[in-house]
Design an enzyme around this catalytic site. Structure first.
Site, PDB file in Angstrom:
ATOM      1  N   GLY A 190    -109.153  42.053  17.555  1.00 16.58           N
ATOM      2  CA  GLY A 190    -108.299  40.895  17.317  1.00 16.58           C
ATOM      3  C   GLY A 190    -108.765  40.194  16.066  1.00 16.58           C
ATOM      4  O   GLY A 190    -109.898  40.428  15.622  1.00 16.58           O
ATOM      5  N   CYS A 235    -114.388  46.106  18.711  1.00 20.39           N
ATOM      6  CA  CYS A 235    -114.509  44.993  17.746  1.00 20.39           C
ATOM      7  C   CYS A 235    -114.559  43.638  18.443  1.00 20.39           C
ATOM      8  O   CYS A 235    -115.517  43.353  19.126  1.00 20.39           O
ATOM      9  CB  CYS A 235    -113.368  45.032  16.732  1.00 20.39           C
ATOM     10  SG  CYS A 235    -113.377  46.520  15.794  1.00 20.39           S
ATOM     11  N   TYR A 236    -113.479  42.867  18.311  1.00 22.48           N
ATOM     12  CA  TYR A 236    -113.471  41.550  18.949  1.00 22.48           C
ATOM     13  C   TYR A 236    -113.807  41.673  20.436  1.00 22.48           C
ATOM     14  O   TYR A 236    -114.539  40.851  20.996  1.00 22.48           O
ATOM     15  CB  TYR A 236    -112.098  40.902  18.751  1.00 22.48           C
ATOM     16  CG  TYR A 236    -111.947  39.547  19.417  1.00 22.48           C
ATOM     17  CD1 TYR A 236    -112.477  38.406  18.819  1.00 22.48           C
ATOM     18  CD2 TYR A 236    -111.300  39.418  20.641  1.00 22.48           C
ATOM     19  CE1 TYR A 236    -112.357  37.160  19.429  1.00 22.48           C
ATOM     20  CE2 TYR A 236    -111.177  38.185  21.261  1.00 22.48           C
ATOM     21  CZ  TYR A 236    -111.700  37.055  20.652  1.00 22.48           C
ATOM     22  OH  TYR A 236    -111.575  35.839  21.257  1.00 22.48           O
ATOM     23  N   HIS A 257    -113.071  51.196  15.059  1.00 23.93           N
ATOM     24  CA  HIS A 257    -111.803  51.531  15.716  1.00 23.93           C
ATOM     25  C   HIS A 257    -111.692  53.023  16.013  1.00 23.93           C
ATOM     26  O   HIS A 257    -111.465  53.815  15.098  1.00 23.93           O
ATOM     27  CB  HIS A 257    -110.630  51.125  14.814  1.00 23.93           C
ATOM     28  CG  HIS A 257    -110.460  49.653  14.719  1.00 23.93           C
ATOM     29  ND1 HIS A 257    -109.824  48.921  15.687  1.00 23.93           N
ATOM     30  CD2 HIS A 257    -110.861  48.769  13.783  1.00 23.93           C
ATOM     31  CE1 HIS A 257    -109.832  47.652  15.350  1.00 23.93           C
ATOM     32  NE2 HIS A 257    -110.465  47.522  14.196  1.00 23.93           N
ATOM     33  N   ASP A 259     -82.460  58.193  23.066  1.00 23.22           N
ATOM     34  CA  ASP A 259     -82.931  57.269  24.108  1.00 23.22           C
ATOM     35  C   ASP A 259     -81.921  57.126  25.237  1.00 23.22           C
ATOM     36  O   ASP A 259     -82.252  57.289  26.416  1.00 23.22           O
ATOM     37  CB  ASP A 259     -83.227  55.880  23.521  1.00 23.22           C
ATOM     38  CG  ASP A 259     -84.159  55.945  22.329  1.00 23.22           C
ATOM     39  OD1 ASP A 259     -84.833  56.977  22.180  1.00 23.22           O
ATOM     40  OD2 ASP A 259     -84.201  54.980  21.558  1.00 23.22           O
ATOM     41  N   GLU A 291    -109.294  54.433  17.508  1.00 24.43           N
ATOM     42  CA  GLU A 291    -107.879  54.823  17.609  1.00 24.43           C
ATOM     43  C   GLU A 291    -107.255  55.209  16.283  1.00 24.43           C
ATOM     44  O   GLU A 291    -106.185  55.796  16.250  1.00 24.43           O
ATOM     45  CB  GLU A 291    -107.074  53.687  18.272  1.00 24.43           C
ATOM     46  CG  GLU A 291    -106.927  52.396  17.469  1.00 24.43           C
ATOM     47  CD  GLU A 291    -108.119  51.429  17.597  1.00 24.43           C
ATOM     48  OE1 GLU A 291    -109.193  51.872  18.044  1.00 24.43           O
ATOM     49  OE2 GLU A 291    -107.980  50.255  17.238  1.00 24.43           O
ATOM     50  N   LYS A 294     -91.271  56.526  21.431  1.00 25.18           N
ATOM     51  CA  LYS A 294     -90.171  57.424  21.037  1.00 25.18           C
ATOM     52  C   LYS A 294     -90.555  58.915  21.144  1.00 25.18           C
ATOM     53  O   LYS A 294     -89.770  59.716  21.640  1.00 25.18           O
ATOM     54  CB  LYS A 294     -89.764  57.110  19.599  1.00 25.18           C
ATOM     55  CG  LYS A 294     -88.544  57.853  19.143  1.00 25.18           C
ATOM     56  CD  LYS A 294     -87.395  56.917  18.970  1.00 25.18           C
ATOM     57  CE  LYS A 294     -86.111  57.630  18.695  1.00 25.18           C
ATOM     58  NZ  LYS A 294     -84.973  56.736  18.935  1.00 25.18           N
TER      59      LYS A 294
END
Ligand code: XMP
Length: 511
Positions: A55, A82-83, A168, A226, A170, A367
């Protein structure tokens, strides 16, 4: 067998969605919740583990986001990023100091201890670091599991399965990030990791059957992936008690209504009512140039047509929508749970007006996951790979007034773009590629004669979710071919230009 879930508490990270995607890619269902979600609500989901996201704040900042305290007593594994790590260090009794500068960038992670979180990693590996606050002293019973040149990169309380990392995992700039998350899920949370799109489809059908019971439902189909996947799932659950309504608003692409209708009815055996309502849209659009006024008219007409057709069917209690996860995530959840939820501009206003309950089987999917469900359900590849197309159709690609003549010009040009992009095997690799009709004329020369004709702009963008986008550097020969075909084959066009703007600051559609 219950579904394994790993929750992500979002403290305002720009990467929260990415964390969820990575966890799902590893075969574990994951959901993002605002940081201040009540502990009762979190517990009710029986998470196998919880990730505290990064964050922008410092834990010392006034109004910095904090979770409900019970989180820290969770008996299952926690991973702070992190945060999230700073919060943990602070809470469990370590010493965290504020720092003037936040630092982002590549760093080398040096693994200190044989923690299961870093299992199968090289001793040194590149990571994407972000550090603001500094952890000066670890909380009691925590150990250092990783360092970088400038910071403490990882800490752990192995017995309690509490982990913190300062980088991170990710993002792609952390090449071992996937392995770290996998270790967290498999080695630490002990997940089975059996969440797949086929298991999703199976449980979605069961849930839909339970929700709709013996009632009737309608679904607004656009021919896009969708709404078609949503309709197919509901069709599997309740069969003929679902009626799909596909409205030709007069703003579709060349032959689109006929082709899509045929595909839906013949290949997918869906119960579809095709409504030819072009005039109902084009008449009120006459003379209207303002983009918002155009959208408003189209939205209102859509509601009117849809309501009328649904009423004809009678006895409908449910409305099926193909809403996706990025539409419902409160992306700025740090501002509080009520902050900006993107409005669904496709069908805005329908449920309230029609007093129908919503069925949104895809509301937890991204998606690409929806495309995979489509494959599981055996939908034709041509349908699964279709690029997104806006609800207001070609009207947002005709700048200024929408007329039959201008629609004709754009449809012809658009068809050429589609054919050429497909011919170059780029269609499925690009988020969207299309033509736009501009409200300017320019001078040209054709066969020794001066012309004064329309300009077509070509737009092609890469995007992950439509929220941000980059223009695609299409090969010059391809652009050249598209341009000469349009100028030669589409009457009334003598110039083609290429749009090289990204989003932001531009948007994908021109209106
Ligand atoms: P913009 O133009 O806002 O578009 O960058 C982002 C993505 O959304 C699509 N789009 C729409 N889709 N109804 C829709 O169903 C709409 O009114 C609408 N406007 C834009 C656009 O094609 C792009 O993929």
């Amino acid at each position: 067998m219950t579904q394994e879930t790993v929750l992500i508490l979002d403290f305002g990270s720009q990467y929260a969605q990415l964390i969820a995607r990575r966890i799902r890619e590893a075969g574990v269902y994951s959901e993002i919740l605002p940081f201040n979600t009540s502990w009762k609500e979190i517990e009710a989901r029986h998470p196998m583990g919880i990730v505290l996201s990064g964050g922008p704040d410092s834990v010392f900042a006034e109004g910095a986001p904090h979770p409900e305290k019970e989180l820290y007593d969770f008996q299952g594994p926690l991973l702070g990023i992190c945060y999230g790590m700073q919060l943990m260090a602070h809470h469990y009794g370590g010493k965290v100091s504020p720092s003037q500068n936040r630092e982002y960038g590549k760093a080398i992670l040096q693994i200190v201890d044989g923690s299961p979180l870093f299992q199968d990693l090289p001793k040194k590996t590149e990571v994407w670091m972000s550090h603001g606050d500094r952890i000066e002293t670890l909380p009691p019973d925590f150990v250092v599991i990783g360092r970088s040149e400038n910071a403490l990169a990882g800490m752990a309380h192995e017995d309690r399965k509490i982990y913190g990392i300062q980088f991170h995992p990710e993002v792609v700039h952390t090449p071992c990030g996937k392995q770290i998350l996998k270790n967290f899920l498999l080695e630490i949370c002990k997940c089975r990791a059996d969440w797949t799109m086929s298991s999703f489809a199976e449980s979605a059908v069961t849930e839909i059957s339970a929700q709709i019971g013996q009632s009737q439902a309608v679904c607004g189909l656009s021919g896009g992936v969708d709404s078609t996947v949503a309709a197919t799932l509901v069709d599997r659950a309740i069969g003929d008690r679902l009626t799909c309504i596909f409205v030709d608003n007069g703003l579709l692409r060349k032959n689109e209504f006929e082709e899509v209708l045929q595909e839906l009815q013949e290949k997918l055996s869906l119960n579809v009512v095709g409504v030819d309502a072009g005039r109902e849209f084009l008449e009120p659009l006459a003379g209207v140039e303002d983009p918002e006024a155009k959208r408003k008219i189209i939205g209102e007409q859509f509601i009117r047509v849809f309501e009328r057709e649904a009423k004809k069917l009678g006895g409908i209690q449910f409305l099926v929508q193909g809403t996706l996860y990025p539409d419902v995530i409160e992306s700025v959840s740090v501002l509080g749970p009520s902050a900006t939820i993107k409005s669904h501009h496709n069908v805005g206003g329908l449920p309230e007006k029609m007093n129908l309950s919503l069925v949104e089987p895809l509301k937890n999917l991204f998606k690409d996951e929806v495309r995979r469900v489509g494959q599981e359900l055996g939908l034709p590849e041509s349908l699964i790979q279709r690029q997104p197309f806006p609800g207001p159709g070609l009207s947002v690609r005709i700048i200024g007034e929408v007329t039959e003549a201008r629609l004709y010009t754009l449809r012809e040009a658009d068809k050429i773009v589609e054919q050429e992009i497909k011919g170059a095997d780029l269609y499925a690799k690009i988020w969207q590629s299309f033509a736009v009709l501009l409200p300017v004329k320019s001078v040209g020369v054709m066969g020794d004669e001066r012309t004064y004709e329309n300009v077509i702009a070509i737009r092609a963008v890469h995007s992950v979710d439509g929220m941000t986008a980059d223009w695609v550097p299409l090969p010059h020969e391809l652009l050249g071919r598209i341009s000469s075909r349009i100028v030669n084959e589409v009457r009334g066009v003598n110039r083609v230009v290429y749009d090289v703007s990204s989003k932001p600051p531009s948007t994908i559609e021109w209106e």
